[in-house]
Design an enzyme around this catalytic site. Structure first.
Site, short mmCIF file in Angstrom:
data_model
loop_
_atom_site.label_atom_id
_atom_site.label_comp_id
_atom_site.label_asym_id
_atom_site.label_seq_id
_atom_site.Cartn_x
_atom_site.Cartn_y
_atom_site.Cartn_z
CG ASP A 143 53.62 8.70 -34.49
OD1 ASP A 143 53.00 8.69 -35.66
OD2 ASP A 143 54.49 9.09 -34.37
CB VAL A 144 49.00 6.14 -37.32
CG1 VAL A 144 47.65 6.47 -36.48
CG2 VAL A 144 49.04 7.37 -38.33
CG ASP A 176 44.76 13.40 -32.76
OD1 ASP A 176 44.02 13.58 -33.85
OD2 ASP A 176 45.73 14.02 -32.97
CE1 TYR A 193 46.42 14.65 -47.78
CE2 TYR A 193 45.53 15.59 -49.80
CZ TYR A 193 45.35 15.07 -48.33
OH TYR A 193 44.22 14.90 -47.96
CE LYS A 197 45.13 11.34 -47.79
NZ LYS A 197 44.40 10.74 -46.58
CG ASN A 221 40.33 10.84 -40.52
OD1 ASN A 221 39.71 11.22 -41.44
ND2 ASN A 221 40.82 11.41 -39.52
CB SER A 236 41.75 13.05 -51.12
OG SER A 236 41.64 14.24 -51.30
#
Ligand SMILES: NC(=O)c1ccc[n+]([C@@H]2O[C@H](COP(=O)([O-])OP(=O)(O)OC[C@H]3O[C@@H](n4cnc5c(N)ncnc54)[C@H](O)[C@@H]3O)[C@@H](O)[C@H]2O)c1
Length: 255
Positions: free
Chosen positions: A62-63, A36, A153, A157, A89, A140
């Site tokens: 930090d992805v 995370d 967003y 997805k 995720n 999602s």
């Protein structure tokens, strides 16, 4: 135990669906790497897992940063020597129209939600090839059905569904399976943020429940259990799939 001693790396596991998934994997005997950007929350997840006899470590990452992800890969390999499952995720959600979204907000959302899947997959793939491991991307229902005030967003997805199929095709012959999960509303951080952005958050939450055939929003562990299934040998012929875990979203009766 379906995943005994396998190493699972879960991004965004300091909260919500990621944390619940880490707990479900640990219950199945996996060693969880709780990743995370918020180290304190990642450590809380680890404490909850170890308190029930599971094995987990926390890694601040930090992805959206290639350097940060590369250092995560190094740490996992140095500490646990292998990786069997990667769950992409981590995500953020800008609850605004495109017009109201700043350029910085747009770029950040894209870099975390889509860039994070790219970077983690890119740098873990050489190690997943060794174990014939598997990748699970968190998409999602918003990848199929869009809702107001979160166009960017929803776009990330939808893109994850395409990226999942592309990676599945490229790496299937190497024994690497890549699937994604499309949850409906889940009682976790991003849904809560969406409710709070509405004029009446309580009413928005109640109405959201009634969008599902089961007339409620889901629990994070209900997604985590689907992830466990996809990572297990029981899902050995599943790749490129979008697994919908949505309580019948879109088929609920009008309130
Ligand atoms: N909650 C829902 O209703 C819902 C529905 C469908 C899909 N999802 C998807 O499930 C996933 C998790 O959602 P959630 O509601 O549990 O979210 P959450 O906000 O509870 O958790 C997300 C975690 O990601 C972390 N994070 C944010 N940016 C990061 C970064 N750059 N690097 C590393 N970590 C970072 C956050 O600190 C947080 O701990 C997301 O991919 C989301 O799109 C959620």
């Amino acid at each position: 135990m379906r995943l005994k001693d396998r190493v699972v790396v879960i991004t965004g596991a300091g909260s919500g669906i990621g944390r619940a998934s880490a707990k479900e994997f640990a219950r199945e005997g996996a060693r969880a790497v709780v990743v995370d950007i918020n180290l304190r929350r990642a450590q809380e997840s680890v404490e909850q897992i170890t308190a029930t006899g599971g094995t987990a470590i926390a890694v601040e990452t930090d992805v959206s940063s290639a350097a940060s992800v590369q250092s995560l890969v190094k740490r996992v390999l140095a500490t646990l020597r292998r990786v069997d499952v990667l769950i992409n995720n981590a995500a953020i959600q800008v609850n605004k129209t495109v017009e109201a979204t700043s350029v910085d907000e747009w770029n950040r959302q894209l870099a975390v939600n889509l860039g994070g899947v790219f970077l983690c997959s890119k740098f873990f793939l050489p190690h997943l090839r060794v174990t014939k491991g598997t990748i699970i991307n968190m998409s999602s229902v918003n990848g199929f059905f869009v809702e107001p005030m979160c166009a960017g967003y929803c776009a990330t997805k939808a893109a994850i569904i395409g990226l999942t199929k592309g990676m599945a095709i490229d790496h299937g012959k190497e024994g690497i399976r890549v699937n994604c999960i499309c949850p409906g509303y889940i009682d976790a951080g991003l849904a809560e943020g969406y409710f709070q952005a509405q004029p009446d958050p309580t009413a928005a939450r109640t109405a959201a429940g009634k969008l599902h055939a089961l007339w409620r929003i889901g629990r994070p562990e209900e997604v985590g259990r689907a992830a466990v299934f996809l990572a297990s040998d029981e899902a050995s012929f599943m790749t490129g799939s979008s697994v919908v875990v949505d309580g019948g979203f879109g088929s609920g009766l009008p309130p």
